[in-house]
Design a protein around this motif. Structure first.
Motif: not given
Length: 94
Positions: A18-21, A60
């Motif tokens: 996933s590219k969300t994190r 992050e």
């Protein structure tokens, strides 16, 4: 019985689909490889263990690693930081 390591370093190599994190992935692999080479070249590989880890939940702030037994965290690092990390937190010489 094999001796217990005096230091244990866990380097995140988690790869996310996933590219969300963010993902430490390949950058973590390069960091771990550099640290392993430094430790081996210094002849300390029987006292210091450099391990890959899954997610350390610092996505992050990645790439990241943690040095035990002290629990010293490094985030937002790259392979060029490895010698400083080695000197400051793995063999404790500044």
């Amino acid at each position: 019985m094999k001796s217990i390591y005096k230091k244990h370093v866990f380097v995140c190599e988690n790869v996310r689909e996933s590219k969300t994190r963010k993902s430490c992935g390949n950058r973590g692999k390069k960091i771990r490889a550099r640290l392993k080479k430094i430790v081996f070249d210094k002849g300390l590989n029987t006292n210091i263990r450099i391990n890959r880890s899954g997610c350390l939940d610092q996505c992050e702030n990645g790439p990241c690693l943690v040095v035990y037994p002290e629990g010293i965290w490094y985030t937002k690092i790259n392979k060029n930081d490895c010698m400083d990390i080695f000197l400051k937190s793995i063999i404790n010489k500044e």
